[in-house]
Design a protein around this motif. Sequence first.
Motif, PDB file in Angstrom:
ATOM      1  N   ALA A  98     -18.223 -93.623 -13.653  1.00  0.00           N
ATOM      2  CA  ALA A  98     -19.427 -93.449 -14.467  1.00  0.00           C
ATOM      3  C   ALA A  98     -19.219 -92.369 -15.517  1.00  0.00           C
ATOM      4  N   SER A  99     -19.695 -92.653 -16.707  1.00  0.00           N
ATOM      5  CA  SER A  99     -19.696 -91.624 -17.742  1.00  0.00           C
ATOM      6  C   SER A  99     -20.924 -90.740 -17.521  1.00  0.00           C
ATOM      7  N   PRO A 100     -20.970 -89.543 -18.123  1.00  0.00           N
ATOM      8  CA  PRO A 100     -22.123 -88.660 -17.881  1.00  0.00           C
ATOM      9  C   PRO A 100     -23.467 -89.314 -18.178  1.00  0.00           C
ATOM     10  N   SER A 101     -23.510 -90.195 -19.188  1.00  0.00           N
ATOM     11  CA  SER A 101     -24.787 -90.831 -19.511  1.00  0.00           C
ATOM     12  C   SER A 101     -25.166 -91.883 -18.459  1.00  0.00           C
ATOM     13  N   HIS A 102     -24.159 -92.453 -17.779  1.00  0.00           N
ATOM     14  CA  HIS A 102     -24.418 -93.459 -16.757  1.00  0.00           C
ATOM     15  C   HIS A 102     -24.503 -92.859 -15.365  1.00  0.00           C
ATOM     16  N   PHE A 103     -24.385 -91.571 -15.272  1.00  0.00           N
ATOM     17  CA  PHE A 103     -24.411 -90.921 -13.969  1.00  0.00           C
ATOM     18  C   PHE A 103     -25.785 -91.062 -13.323  1.00  0.00           C
ATOM     19  N   ASP A 104     -26.820 -91.264 -14.131  1.00  0.00           N
ATOM     20  CA  ASP A 104     -28.174 -91.477 -13.589  1.00  0.00           C
ATOM     21  C   ASP A 104     -28.201 -92.711 -12.696  1.00  0.00           C
ATOM     22  N   GLU A 105     -27.418 -93.723 -13.040  1.00  0.00           N
ATOM     23  CA  GLU A 105     -27.353 -94.928 -12.221  1.00  0.00           C
ATOM     24  C   GLU A 105     -26.779 -94.602 -10.840  1.00  0.00           C
ATOM     25  N   VAL A 106     -25.799 -93.736 -10.815  1.00  0.00           N
ATOM     26  CA  VAL A 106     -25.192 -93.345  -9.545  1.00  0.00           C
ATOM     27  C   VAL A 106     -26.201 -92.571  -8.702  1.00  0.00           C
ATOM     28  N   VAL A 107     -26.951 -91.686  -9.346  1.00  0.00           N
ATOM     29  CA  VAL A 107     -27.974 -90.920  -8.631  1.00  0.00           C
ATOM     30  C   VAL A 107     -29.018 -91.872  -8.049  1.00  0.00           C
ATOM     31  N   THR A 108     -29.409 -92.861  -8.822  1.00  0.00           N
ATOM     32  CA  THR A 108     -30.369 -93.856  -8.333  1.00  0.00           C
ATOM     33  C   THR A 108     -29.784 -94.620  -7.151  1.00  0.00           C
ATOM     34  N   ALA A 109     -28.513 -94.980  -7.245  1.00  0.00           N
ATOM     35  CA  ALA A 109     -27.864 -95.690  -6.135  1.00  0.00           C
ATOM     36  C   ALA A 109     -27.819 -94.816  -4.884  1.00  0.00           C
ATOM     37  N   ILE A 110     -27.579 -93.539  -5.057  1.00  0.00           N
ATOM     38  CA  ILE A 110     -27.572 -92.622  -3.909  1.00  0.00           C
ATOM     39  C   ILE A 110     -28.956 -92.555  -3.280  1.00  0.00           C
ATOM     40  N   THR A 112     -31.272 -94.822  -3.373  1.00  0.00           N
ATOM     41  CA  THR A 112     -31.515 -96.101  -2.707  1.00  0.00           C
ATOM     42  C   THR A 112     -30.806 -96.140  -1.362  1.00  0.00           C
ATOM     43  N   MET A 113     -29.559 -95.666  -1.352  1.00  0.00           N
ATOM     44  CA  MET A 113     -28.801 -95.661  -0.104  1.00  0.00           C
ATOM     45  C   MET A 113     -29.448 -94.739   0.925  1.00  0.00           C
ATOM     46  N   LEU A 114     -29.936 -93.582   0.490  1.00  0.00           N
ATOM     47  CA  LEU A 114     -30.601 -92.664   1.410  1.00  0.00           C
ATOM     48  C   LEU A 114     -31.844 -93.292   2.023  1.00  0.00           C
ATOM     49  N   GLU A 115     -32.618 -94.008   1.204  1.00  0.00           N
ATOM     50  CA  GLU A 115     -33.808 -94.690   1.716  1.00  0.00           C
ATOM     51  C   GLU A 115     -33.420 -95.750   2.735  1.00  0.00           C
ATOM     52  N   MET A 116     -32.365 -96.501   2.409  1.00  0.00           N
ATOM     53  CA  MET A 116     -31.914 -97.559   3.318  1.00  0.00           C
ATOM     54  C   MET A 116     -31.418 -96.956   4.642  1.00  0.00           C
ATOM     55  N   LEU A 117     -30.670 -95.846   4.574  1.00  0.00           N
ATOM     56  CA  LEU A 117     -30.200 -95.204   5.783  1.00  0.00           C
ATOM     57  C   LEU A 117     -31.347 -94.644   6.614  1.00  0.00           C
ATOM     58  N   GLN A 118     -32.372 -94.152   5.946  1.00  0.00           N
ATOM     59  CA  GLN A 118     -33.549 -93.637   6.660  1.00  0.00           C
ATOM     60  C   GLN A 118     -34.244 -94.766   7.410  1.00  0.00           C
ATOM     61  N   ARG A 119     -34.360 -95.930   6.753  1.00  0.00           N
ATOM     62  CA  ARG A 119     -34.983 -97.093   7.406  1.00  0.00           C
ATOM     63  C   ARG A 119     -34.154 -97.553   8.597  1.00  0.00           C
ATOM     64  N   GLU A 120     -32.793 -97.541   8.440  1.00  0.00           N
ATOM     65  CA  GLU A 120     -31.943 -97.932   9.545  1.00  0.00           C
ATOM     66  C   GLU A 120     -32.070 -96.973  10.721  1.00  0.00           C
ATOM     67  N   GLU A 121     -32.197 -95.692  10.397  1.00  0.00           N
ATOM     68  CA  GLU A 121     -32.336 -94.690  11.438  1.00  0.00           C
ATOM     69  C   GLU A 121     -33.674 -94.838  12.169  1.00  0.00           C
TER      70      GLU A 121
END
Length: 123
Positions: A98-110, A112-121
């Motif tokens: 990811a370039s610095p301008s696209h890093f927001d997408e990575v943060v959003t993916a993180i 989303t993953m945290l929410e999914m892991l919370q639901r799994e837990e």
Amino acid sequence: IEQVQKSLAEKTGEWKDRKVLRVGELAAISKAISILQSDDARDLLKKSFASQAKSASFLQVASSSASLAVRAVNVLKVAAREAHDSRLSMLAVRAAGASPSHFDEVVTAIDTMLEMLQREEDA
């Protein structure tokens, strides 16, 4: 000739005024230097630094978004290895590419993953 003499008289008067002003400025500078070099000023400076040392203060010297991105990728890689989680590995790969301008997408993916892991837990 009369005009030149008149101009010379004006310039001579202006020079005298500037000379007096310059002498006053030099005297003021000398006085300021003597005040700053005095023992009282030195003691005050030491007290000032001592009081600042007692309180916690943080100074950020430098930072760049590139170095922060590299740190984030490294954290994700370590977390993926420790957890043996391929999803974290994929996230690290996305963050590395990811370039610095696209890093927001990575943060959003993180997020989303945290929410999914919370639901799994919770399940």
